[in-house]
Design an enzyme around this catalytic site. Structure first.
Site, mmCIF file in Angstrom:
data_model
loop_
_atom_site.group_PDB
_atom_site.id
_atom_site.type_symbol
_atom_site.label_atom_id
_atom_site.label_comp_id
_atom_site.label_asym_id
_atom_site.label_seq_id
_atom_site.Cartn_x
_atom_site.Cartn_y
_atom_site.Cartn_z
ATOM 1 N N LYS A 173 7.552 12.999 10.687
ATOM 2 C CA LYS A 173 6.826 13.426 9.485
ATOM 3 C C LYS A 173 5.374 12.963 9.519
ATOM 4 O O LYS A 173 5.107 11.775 9.686
ATOM 5 C CB LYS A 173 7.509 12.834 8.238
ATOM 6 C CG LYS A 173 6.784 13.083 6.923
ATOM 7 C CD LYS A 173 7.623 12.609 5.755
ATOM 8 C CE LYS A 173 6.955 12.827 4.411
ATOM 9 N NZ LYS A 173 5.902 11.856 4.113
ATOM 10 N N HIS A 208 0.642 13.722 3.992
ATOM 11 C CA HIS A 208 1.098 12.638 3.120
ATOM 12 C C HIS A 208 0.656 12.889 1.670
ATOM 13 O O HIS A 208 0.322 11.970 0.929
ATOM 14 C CB HIS A 208 0.544 11.292 3.622
ATOM 15 C CG HIS A 208 1.441 10.116 3.392
ATOM 16 N ND1 HIS A 208 2.253 9.582 4.365
ATOM 17 C CD2 HIS A 208 1.674 9.367 2.291
ATOM 18 C CE1 HIS A 208 2.921 8.542 3.866
ATOM 19 N NE2 HIS A 208 2.590 8.404 2.599
ATOM 20 N N THR A 266 8.030 8.401 9.681
ATOM 21 C CA THR A 266 6.688 8.754 9.178
ATOM 22 C C THR A 266 5.633 8.131 10.075
ATOM 23 O O THR A 266 5.648 6.924 10.319
ATOM 24 C CB THR A 266 6.530 8.306 7.716
ATOM 25 O OG1 THR A 266 7.522 8.972 6.946
ATOM 26 C CG2 THR A 266 5.149 8.640 7.177
ATOM 27 N N SER A 326 12.940 6.232 0.916
ATOM 28 C CA SER A 326 11.807 5.603 1.600
ATOM 29 C C SER A 326 12.144 4.184 2.049
ATOM 30 O O SER A 326 12.898 3.478 1.371
ATOM 31 C CB SER A 326 10.613 5.561 0.641
ATOM 32 O OG SER A 326 9.605 4.707 1.132
ATOM 33 N N TYR A 344 9.354 3.396 8.162
ATOM 34 C CA TYR A 344 8.028 2.914 8.557
ATOM 35 C C TYR A 344 8.234 1.850 9.624
ATOM 36 O O TYR A 344 9.062 0.948 9.446
ATOM 37 C CB TYR A 344 7.287 2.293 7.361
ATOM 38 C CG TYR A 344 6.586 3.309 6.479
ATOM 39 C CD1 TYR A 344 5.765 4.284 7.022
ATOM 40 C CD2 TYR A 344 6.736 3.263 5.100
ATOM 41 C CE1 TYR A 344 5.111 5.204 6.206
ATOM 42 C CE2 TYR A 344 6.089 4.181 4.284
ATOM 43 C CZ TYR A 344 5.271 5.145 4.844
ATOM 44 O OH TYR A 344 4.622 6.046 4.047
#
Ligand code: FMN
Ligand code: 7N5
Length: 379
Positions: A253, A277, A156, A107, A130
């Site tokens: 995603k 999520h 994402t 992440s 992100y």
């Protein structure tokens, strides 16, 4: 670990060993948690068709995920703050995934940095991005992922604003977490094993986004921090910009809508993940499994459709594959293992799901992942 027979067992031990503020952050969802519950409940409505007297002696669970061989149709999903569940958690989880022959996704919000993980694992891993307001920083982050030899970028797209998780606010799960709150300190004092693991870890702060965190005196809620940092203007046109920096495979995603799935195809992504999520964002959205068949119907022959949300067993993986997913991500299922036992707990979680999938395939009379479609379901 002999007494551990299912993912729920790992969850129970995670809950016992990890401070409540961190366990709740993993376990809970946004607002009234309707979508969180639907992710689990809707799986239970999907029944298998048992088949007998089929030669199932040579079962093969391997498959291809975006063109790479994988031992299982399984991927470890990106999970923020993994290193707060267990010291160096990202490195342990990545190693466990690689030993099992499946992809690991790091992440943006990890504790161990891209560079830390790359230096401590054998093979390439995936990076989840992100998009923040500071585009220079985002570009640099993508360049770091390239330098770390990441083999896919998972963009994402369902968290440009954050769905409120009530429990996180009540627990002081802010950025950074309020561990010095009396209640949290008392709780942490009863979790020595966790403290030891965290102290043994190399990193204790978000390794990828230093410079974009609030100061320790400026404790804000996660939502205030996300609002200040994440770019709410992110839109389809930005995919071209990302593509101009990232030369590798791109996975989008957070798709729940057929029209959005078609736009992901148009944008030229290699894969999309049908995901809400894990019930942590739009509460009241349908479960991932409810929307999966429509997305597969619409775009399944043009783009690789991945799935996540609510998977706690190999039976659930089988259900998602039967509904048309090509592979599945798991989030909480492996984090429960990590919180409970560190790296071996992640291995245990993967093994549990693998064995359940293998047995389910056998009892449905199928020998390979490619054979799994809706004929294994009782309609
Ligand atoms: C604690 C936690 C943190 C997460 N952090 C991220 C993240 O940083 N980036 C992301 O794309 N998804 C994140 N997710 C969502 C997961 O990638 C995945 O979509 C979700 O966990 C799937 O549902 P499941 O937990 O029921 O398997 C997070 C999920 C959890 C539980
Ligand atoms: C600010 C984002 C935190 C990571 C995340 O995606 C989640 O908690 O669901």
């Amino acid at each position: 670990m002999k007494q551990i027979t299912c993912i729920d067992d790992l969850r129970e031990i995670h809950q016992r060993r990890v401070p409540k503020m961190f366990f709740d952050y993993v376990d809970r969802g946004s607002y009234a948690e309707e979508t969180l519950r639907a992710n689990r409940d809707d799986f239970q409505d999907i029944k298998f068709r048992q088949r007998i007297l089929v030669d199932i002696s040579e079962r093969d669970l391997s498959t291809e995920i975006i063109g790479e061989r994988a031992a299982l149709p399984l991927i470890l999903a990106p999970v923020g703050s993994t290193g707060m569940q267990y010291g160096d958690g990202e490195i342990h989880a990545c190693r466990a995934a690689q030993a099992a022959g499946i992809p690991y996704t790091l992440s943006t919000m990890s504790i161990c940095s891209l560079e830390d993980v790359a230096a401590n694992v054998e093979q390439p891993f995936w990076f989840q991005l992100y998009v923040m307001r500071d585009r220079g920083f985002v570009k640099a982050l993508i360049e770091r992922a390239i330098a770390a030899k990441c083999s896919a970028l998972v963009l994402t797209v369902d968290l440009q604003v954050i769905g409120q998780r009530h429990q996180d606010i009540k627990n002081g799960m802010s950025v950074p977490p309020e561990i010095f709150r009396l209640k949290n300190l008392i709780d942490i004092a009863t979790k020595p094993r966790w403290v030891k693991g965290i102290l043994a870890g190399k990193s204790r702060n978000f390794g990828n986004i230093a410079g974009h965190l609030p100061g320790s005196k400026d404790l804000g809620s996660v939502s205030a921090w996300v609002a200040s940092q994440f770019d709410p203007s992110l839109n389809w046109k930005d995919i071209d910009w990302i593509r101009s920096i990232w030369p590798g495979k791109l996975i989008i995603k957070g798709i729940l809508d057929v029209e959005d799935a078609a736009l992901a195809v148009k944008a030229g992504a290699e894969a999309l993940v049908v995901s809400n999520h894990g019930g942590r964002q739009l509460d009241g959205a349908p479960s991932s499994i409810e929307v999966l068949p429509d997305v597969v119907d619409a775009v399944g022959d043009q783009i690789e459709v991945m799935f996540d949300g609510g998977i706690r067993s190999g039976q659930d993986v089988m259900r998602a594959l039967a509904m048309g997913a090509r592979s599945c991500m798991i989030g909480r299922a492996y984090i429960y293992g990590l919180g409970a036992f560190g790296g071996p707990g992640v291995t245990k979680a993967i093994d549990i799901i693998k064995n359940e999938l293998s047995t389910t395939m056998a009892l449905c009379g199928v020998n390979s992942i490619e054979e799994i479609d809706d004929h294994v379901l009782a309609l």
